[in-house]
Design an enzyme around this catalytic site. Structure first.
Site, PDB file in Angstrom:
ATOM      1  CB  SER A 416      -0.911   0.022   1.234  1.00 26.91           C
ATOM      2  OG  SER A 416      -0.131   0.055   2.424  1.00 26.91           O
ATOM      3  CG  HIS A 437      -3.593  -1.668  -1.442  1.00 28.40           C
ATOM      4  ND1 HIS A 437      -4.088  -0.434  -1.094  1.00 28.40           N
ATOM      5  CD2 HIS A 437      -3.344  -2.313  -0.271  1.00 28.40           C
ATOM      6  CE1 HIS A 437      -4.137  -0.333   0.220  1.00 28.40           C
ATOM      7  NE2 HIS A 437      -3.695  -1.460   0.738  1.00 28.40           N
ATOM      8  CD  GLU A 449      -5.699   2.403  -3.200  1.00 29.89           C
ATOM      9  OE1 GLU A 449      -5.964   3.619  -3.182  1.00 29.89           O
ATOM     10  OE2 GLU A 449      -4.834   1.887  -2.461  1.00 29.89           O
ATOM     11  CG  ASN A 487      -2.871   4.349   2.767  1.00 27.92           C
ATOM     12  OD1 ASN A 487      -3.960   4.262   3.343  1.00 27.92           O
ATOM     13  ND2 ASN A 487      -1.995   3.378   2.773  1.00 27.92           N
TER      14      ASN A 487
END
Length: 582
Positions: A416, A437, A449, A487
């Protein structure tokens, strides 16, 4: 002089932006006769046409009249007037003054300000007993949260009128408080502003950004959808006011947001924002069923998962439940056995909760095997690496995978925050490597992702996308970059929340409550930090800061101190929230 009454309540609304229009629809549906005032003839015409289209689509019983006008004197007949113009102090003051000038004493006047002082606005009118507020965290629908705001000078009759207004409109009264509401609003506006910057950079599409934040964080709407709904001018005004007041560059409106407002692209309000909207105000979103080249996807018959931690176990469970023969490879035979036992326990819990059938559990366990030798991955069509977030460890795994796996096998990393390109380079076959991800817990979370490097073969990317679809996952595409979408937007927001702890008047539980109750987020930032783990959050922020070096990614000093003191969050029962403290 007293306000004229009719057989139905007459309510005035001044300002037909996103909030004013939403209130118009709610009150009209509730049987109010509405006098709708706006200085812009185009806005009046568009709002009237949209109301007509909605009524035609609903095909319900006749409703009371709505008067659309630029003339504030039409408000004289109203028993209550709502001011719903943007949160600019000068504009609010002028509009409230005009309402007070034409409405008889005793007429309740309600401001919808989210960031300004209701008491100061009320005093400036000269009739503070008639003025109160409703705090709306976003343009309301039926059941939306709304906080009645009374000042020390608000009369009991005005306060009662506000309560009756919320009940009639079908809004849900909440108690949040001025300071927590202001902090929550600032946190969310900063987050929305960063999403505009990310989109403007061309990193991901508006649809992928919104999908990532909805599915990855459980938000009720994506950030760009939210901005369209709030109204881009309204958001721009609120950000500008926060920037002026605090000097914090996080609130400086994103250049794209400023350009859109200047060009008259205001969001759902006028049908043109980050998305387009039809005559009823419904979003018109073109979502292609397949990504580019998905028809070139290669067949995946057997899957390998490298690792034995929580993420590896969750992915192995997902692939086996989807019908793929799956081998989970751990460092030792003992760890492999423990991982299979953990998957079995997870499947059992799924059966108990009604999410997995007994037959599906048996089938998944039959398809799932364990091994401790990477040679077991040699006949896999797709291998997913899910070992520790350590680039040296991952590179060593990909060096081995590049040698062991069959030519043409897809090699994926679940990182990530580390470089997919570094893993691809180590494999010696960079065209075969892609980032997939998954979010934890993998059996529950729908988002993946899909991170692509500049060297990946398009057939590999198509195969990864099609494979994830067979798992019941929704993919969002983004180039290989630290943090990807979720993130990179989530952790500056969490960092902003931690920065609040520098103030003496911040209450963690009240702030979390404001985010949950006001904005509908599944949990507040402090509870989320505890859930992620403060040590994990610190590690991610350190990686983001090392990559970008910009202030929004710099870890808060208090986070480093909390981790050093052994406060790690839910995992050890010591964290930021009361429920996590000992």
């Amino acid at each position: 002089m007293t306000a004229q009454r009719t057989t139905t309540p007459v309510t005035g609304i001044v300002g037909l932006g996103s909030t004013g229009e939403a209130l118009l629809h709610l009150l009209h549906r509730a049987g109010h006769t509405v006098v709708a005032v706006d200085s812009d003839l185009d806005v009046l015409a568009r709002t009237a046409a949209r109301l007509k289209a909605v009524l035609a689509a609903e095909d319900g019983p006749p409703r009371p009249d709505v008067t659309f006008t630029t003339d504030h004197t039409a408000l004289r007949t109203a028993g209550l007037v709502i001011e719903a113009v943007p949160d600019d102090p000068a504009v609010k003051g002028e509009v409230l003054g005009r309402i007070i000038e034409v409405c008889p004493p005793g007429t309740p006047v309600v401001t919808t300000t989210a960031t300004l002082s209701v008491a100061r606005l009320a005093v400036a009118t000269g009739r503070p007993d008639d003025v109160a507020g409703i705090r709306l965290f976003s343009p309301p629908d039926a059941g939306s949260p709304a906080e009645p705001v009374r000042t020390p000078l608000t009369s009991p009759d005005t306060a009662a009128a506000v309560d009756a207004l919320l009940a009639s409109a079908g809004l849900n009264p909440v108690a949040v408080g001025a300071r927590p509401a202001a902090d929550a609003t600032a946190l969310v506006l900063g987050f929305l502003n960063r999403a505009v910057v990310l989109f403007d950079e061309g990193y991901a599409t508006q649809h992928d950004i919104d999908t990532a934040m909805r599915l990855g964080c459980g938000l009720p709407a994506g950030p760009l959808e939210t901005l369209d709904r709030i109204g881009l001018r309204t958001a721009h005004t609120a950000l500008t006011e926060l920037w002026r007041r605090t000097g914090d560059s996080a609130f400086e409106p994103a250049p794209l947001l400023s350009r859109m407002v200047a060009a008259g692209r205001l969001g759902r309000t006028n049908g043109d924002g980050f998305y387009a909207y039809d005559e009823t105000g419904a979003a018109v979103i073109d979502r292609p069923a397949d990504g580019p080249g998905d028809t070139d996807a290669m067949a995946v018959r057997r899957v390998g998962v490298l690792g034995s931690g929580a993420m590896a176990r969750g992915i192995a469970e997902v692939t086996a439940r989807a019908g793929y023969p799956t081998v989970l490879v751990a460092r030792t035979a003992e760890r492999a056995d423990q991982a299979l036992e953990a998957v079995d326990e997870s499947l059992t819990r799924g059966v108990r909760r009604g999410r997995v059938t007994v037959r599906a559990k048996a089938s998944a366990r039959e398809l799932l095997t364990g091994a401790h030798d990477m040679a077991a991955l040699a006949d896999c069509d797709l291998v997913i690496e899910a070992v520790a977030e350590d680039i040296d460890v991952k590179r060593a795994m990909f060096t081995a995978l590049g040698e062991i796996c069959a030519p043409g096998a897809v090699l994926a990393t679940t990182t990530s925050s580390l470089s997919v390109a570094a893993c691809a380079e180590a494999s010696g076959r960079p065209a075969d490597v892609v980032g997939i991800h998954f979010f934890n817990p993998a059996p529950v979370m729908k988002l993946v992702e899909l991170a692509h490097t500049g060297t990946v073969d398009q057939k590999v990317l198509a195969t990864a996308r099609a494979f994830c679809a067979t798992l019941g996952k929704t993919t969002v595409a983004c180039p290989d970059r630290t943090g990807f979408i979720v993130n990179s937007l989530l952790f500056p927001y969490l960092g902003d929340a931690l920065a609040l702890l520098e103030r003496h008047d911040v209450d963690i539980e009240e702030t979390d409550h404001a985010i949950r109750s006001g904005f509908g987020y599944p949990m507040g930032p402090f509870a989320l930090l505890d859930t992620i783990g403060l040590d994990v959050s610190l590690a991610i922020q350190n990686r983001l800061y090392a990559c970008f070096g910009t202030p929004e990614y710099e870890p808060a000093a208090v986070l480093e101190e909390l981790v050093a003191a052994g406060l790690l969050g839910r995992k050890n029962g010591r964290g930021l929230c009361t429920s996590g403290r000992r």
